[in-house]
Structure formats: C-alpha cells, structure tokens
Write a protein that holds these residues in place. Structure first.
Motif, PDB file in Angstrom:
ATOM      1  N   ALA A 238      86.126 -23.768   0.763  1.00  0.00           N
ATOM      2  CA  ALA A 238      85.527 -24.632   1.785  1.00  0.00           C
ATOM      3  C   ALA A 238      84.425 -25.510   1.196  1.00  0.00           C
ATOM      4  O   ALA A 238      84.354 -26.714   1.468  1.00  0.00           O
ATOM      5  CB  ALA A 238      84.972 -23.778   2.921  1.00  0.00           C
TER       6      ALA A 238
ATOM      7  N   VAL B  34      81.537 -27.826   7.603  1.00  0.00           N
ATOM      8  CA  VAL B  34      82.874 -27.245   7.722  1.00  0.00           C
ATOM      9  C   VAL B  34      83.036 -26.677   9.124  1.00  0.00           C
ATOM     10  O   VAL B  34      82.128 -26.040   9.664  1.00  0.00           O
ATOM     11  CB  VAL B  34      83.073 -26.133   6.668  1.00  0.00           C
TER      12      VAL B  34
ATOM     13  N   ALA C 231      84.921 -29.531   0.970  1.00  0.00           N
ATOM     14  CA  ALA C 231      84.018 -30.308   1.836  1.00  0.00           C
ATOM     15  C   ALA C 231      83.154 -31.256   1.016  1.00  0.00           C
ATOM     16  O   ALA C 231      82.861 -32.374   1.441  1.00  0.00           O
ATOM     17  CB  ALA C 231      83.148 -29.360   2.660  1.00  0.00           C
TER      18      ALA C 231
END
Length: 526
Positions: A227, A281, A231
């Motif tokens: 993540a 996120v 991101a």
C-alpha cells in the motif's frame, strides 16, 4: 507502583484532561488492595483534576471506577491494570476526563447512536497482547454512549470467578451475563457485532466505490508495504482486510526486526496502519474476500467479491492474505477450542497457573511456548511428531534444563479429551511402537505451523500443492495484473521482514505493469 519514568510520562498525559474525574475505589484488606490504593493515590497526585474516593461499593475487590464528576460516565477495572493494560488505564483516564479519541468520526457517531442497554465484562490477562484492544474499545464505547457499561477484570486475580464462568481464554467478553465473544476484536468488529445494520451499511458504501488502480487484499506486513509503495507512486489504492495487521496482532515479542531490537505485534500493527493512512489509502476493514474474478482481457478490471455481498474492482490486485495457525484436525479440537485448547501461550498461559498442560509442536514456536509456560504452570508435556525437535539448539538446551518439562518425540496426537465443559487430557500414538497413550492435563497449546489463507483462490490463480500462491521473482501470479506477497505465497521463511520486502516488490511490480499498459488509465499523478 510507578517508577520515575512512568510517573513523568503519565503526568504529561494527564495534562490533557479537561474535566474533573474521581477514582472510586472498592478495596479489601489484602495485599493487592493495598497495591491498588497506592497506585490510585499516585495517579491523583499528578493532576489537580483527579480525586480518590473510597466507596467499597463493588463486589469485586480490589476494583475501581474512573468516573467523570457529576455524571455516570465512566469505566471500571477489577484488578490492577499494569503490564499490557497500563495503556488501557491511561486512555481511560484521558477519555473519561474529556480528551477526545482519535477514532474516526463516523464510527464515533455510530457508537453514540446504538440503542439498548449493554453491560459488558471483559476478562483479561496482564501478559495478553490482544486484550488491550478489546478493553480499550469497550471502555471508549462506555464513555461515548451512556447505555453502555464496561468492567475490565484481571482473570488471574479473580480466579474463582474465572473458574465459575469457565473462562479458559482471554480476552473473553460477557454481555448482560452471557458470553459474547472470545479472542481479539477491535472497535469496528465489536460495533458491527451489536449494530445489526452495520454490515449492510458497509456493503452499500463499498458498492459505490470507483475502481482502484491497485486493490490489496489483506492488511498484514506485506499488504501494508504494498500500500505504501503504490500510494507513493500516485496510484489510487485500496486495502480490503478482515483485520488490519493480520497475524502480527497475535505475535508477542519481536526481536529480529532489523534496526528495532524489540517491539510487540499490536504495536507494530498500529504503526503499519498509521503509516498506510498517511499515504491516502482507502482502508476497508472487516472485509472478507470470497471470490476473485480475473479480468477477461489484459488491461481490464479484476473483481473481488466480498462476504457481505459487495464487490470491488481494480486494474491490478495484490494478494497478501497471510496465513493462520495450523490446527491438529483431531476429534475434540474444535469442541474444546477456548475451553482448554489454545493457540497463544502468552495470552492464555496465566489462566493455567499451577495446572498441567501440553504443547504440540517441536519447532521454535513450540519450544518457546513450552519454556514460557514452564514458568507458570505445574508441568508441561511437549509432543513432537518427528523423531527429534526442530527448534534452534539454544532453545533445546534451555528446554532440557527445566525440571517440569517432559519431551515426547515420534508422537502423533489423535484425540482431545474433555468432560463436556473443558479439556481433561489428550491421546497420542507412539509412532515407533504403534501404541496409544493418554495424558491427563487441563490445557493444550497448539504450535504446529501455518496454513495459507488461499482457499478462496483455487479457481483464480495457480497454487502449490501446499495451497500457497505461486509467484515469480517480481511477485507476479499466473494471472496478468494479479500479484501476491507474504505468507500466502511460495516464498520460504515466513518472517515479517521478508513479507514487507515481498510486499514492496509486488507494489513496484504492479506500478510497472500499469505504466506499460498501452491504454492504462491510471491516476493523473502516476
């Protein structure tokens, strides 16, 4: 009770109290009551907004209530909340004292809107790393909603009560006198369990989400790393997880995480989630994936169907569903789970003080569990399937030095025995002589490895004979645009630091895949 460092830190925290509170004590003549009285006096001396009141109005002694003056807003502790529960005590003091929680506002409003009367009681152990999440969640709920009350009870201190209610695992929660749940739960999970419309609301909200550039299924170390890396590339990233942190939440001491000499699982999991949130996120907790439908053509949208009926779509998927404790798969194991069959010696070990227990498994985790338990229980029988223990030599030497440990090798556990309420023993087969033997005991701690959480993927991506996701060096699966990382894959050595590296690799590979698609429509910042 408090050393100089703890006193200084607590004084700094208590400066955030906005409304006066009182510590309403119920004490006896025993040593623990004197300890609690001393602790309460030390706390009150650190803030002009805190007073100690001796009431002796509670049946459990020692106990105390943290109450906002002039109201019935408060939480109660039965016992002395030190150890892992000291943080719970600090947060309770702050929240009852009017300091706002950092919990998401929509969840706070959901708690405030809960109707009905709820009297919660949570049995915890001071050595349990999972208990504070439950205690802190229910404490906050009782501060936010006057219809909700909560008492946190040290099971080791109120042993007769624990035995009478047949509590054999912590945390165990009772609601209005009936058992409500056992095991770790976070605030969202508890609210969803009592707010019957929560799941439908969550499904409706998820159904409205636009497709992601990257959808990560699983919120452990691999998923968190994926993540952050995706991101930071400017992609639109979502994480769907049953519980953020994954199996790390069930881990006690972590001493091999490079550059960090020591940390604990729940602390690391919280830091992972905080880091992910800092990168914008979309985290969707309490979401269990049930089916993966790969895109019909390269560059198309993959779909993940969730247990609540909603679906999520994304241009790339990263599977980081992790693994779970392997079960013995013998008669009686399911029947007596949390009734003597346990999987976390740190959490549940104190409940078996002075009793006889078994540890199943002779690897590092099994031998470490036996060593820890030997300092608490009367006797430990370690049972290993192979002819020799597989743990590191230093651990084996330590185990062999303990007088209250018996090691049985070449043994296959065949049955968990019980009286209907709790474990009374186990049966094992001697593999050398093909004979069966009974061992009388009160607890069984299973430590025999991991099983990947991949059953739902059997028709979607290639799996190994062990059920692990097959990937290449870039984290690519058998399906274009679908990647995987962590303990659910064929990568050897199931370690946190390895999972993080694999998650980073998968994230970078997903980004590389997207930018090479001729018609890819990734986020503008990419």
């Amino acid at each position: 009770m408090l050393d100089a460092n703890m006193t200084q830190q607590l004084k700094g925290y208590l400066a955030n109290i906005k409304q006066p509170i009182e510590l309403v004590a119920s004490l006896g003549d025993d040593a623990k009551s004197r300890e609690l009285g001393e602790l309460l006096d030390e706390i009150a001396a650190l803030s002009d907004l805190i007073d100690v009141v001796r009431a002796d109005d509670d049946k459990r002694r020692p106990s105390f209530m943290i109450r906002r003056k002039g109201t019935d807003i408060g939480v109660r502790f039965a016992g002395i909340p030190m150890g892992h529960e000291f943080t719970s005590l600090v947060l309770a003091l702050l929240q009852v004292g009017g300091h706002p929680s950092k919990t998401a506002q929509d969840l706070i409003e959901q708690i405030k809107d809960i109707e009905g009367d709820y009297e919660f009681e949570t049995y915890f152990s001071l050595s349990c790393q999972n208990c504070p999440d439950v205690v802190q969640a229910l404490n906050l709920m009782s501060v936010l909603n006057p219809n909700i009350k909560h008492t946190a009870i040290d099971g080791a201190l109120f042993k007769d009560e624990v035995d009478g209610r047949k509590v054999m695992a912590v945390p165990t929660v009772f609601l209005n006198g009936e058992q409500f749940a056992s095991g770790r739960m976070d605030l969202e999970q508890i609210v969803a369990k009592i707010d019957t419309g929560a799941e439908a609301k969550a499904a409706e909200k998820i159904a409205k989400k636009d497709p992601f550039d990257v959808l990560i299924v699983g919120g452990g170390p691999a998923g968190a790393a994926s993540a952050v890396y995706t991101a930071r590339k400017g992609l639109r990233v979502g994480v769907a997880a049953e519980r953020f942190g994954g199996q790390v939440l069930d881990t006690m001491g972590i001493e091999n995480f490079i550059s960090v000499p020591y940390t604990e699982g729940p602390k690391l999991a919280a830091q992972l989630e905080e880091h992910v949130k800092e990168n914008d996120v979309d985290i969707m907790n309490l979401q269990k994936a049930e089916k993966l439908i790969p895109a019909a053509e390269e560059g198309g949208l993959h779909e993940v169907k969730l247990a609540n009926g909603a679906s999520l779509k994304a241009r790339t998927i990263i599977l980081s569903t992790g693994a779970r404790w392997r079960q013995m798969g013998v008669p009686g194991e399911d029947e007596y789970r949390n009734k003597g069959v346990a999987y976390c010696p740190h959490c549940d070990g104190p409940l078996f003080k002075g009793k006889r227990v078994a540890v199943i498994g002779g690897g590092n985790s099994g031998v470490e569990a036996a060593i820890d338990l030997a300092g608490i229980v009367a006797h430990v029988t370690l049972i290993e399937f192979d002819s020799d223990l597989r743990a590191d030599a230093v651990l084996q030497r330590k185990l062999a030095s303990l007088p209250n440990v018996k090691i049985i090798t070449s043994a296959l556990t065949t049955k968990v025995r019980g009286d209907g309420d709790k474990v009374t023993g186990l049966t094992y087969k001697d593999r050398n002589h093909d004979t069966e033997h009974d061992v009388d005991l009160e607890g069984i701690f299973v430590q025999i490895g991991l099983v990947p959480n991949t059953e739902w993927l059997k028709e979607s991506v290639a799996l190994s004979p062990r059920g692990e996701i097959e990937i290449d060096a870039r984290g690519e699966t058998s399906q274009p645009g679908i990647f995987a990382a962590g303990d659910c894959t064929i990568v050897p050595y199931k370690q946190i630091v390895i999972a993080m590296g694999a998650g980073s690799t998968a994230g970078l590979s997903a980004f590389d895949y997207l930018i090479r698609l001729p018609t890819a429509e990734v986020s503008e910042a990419a």
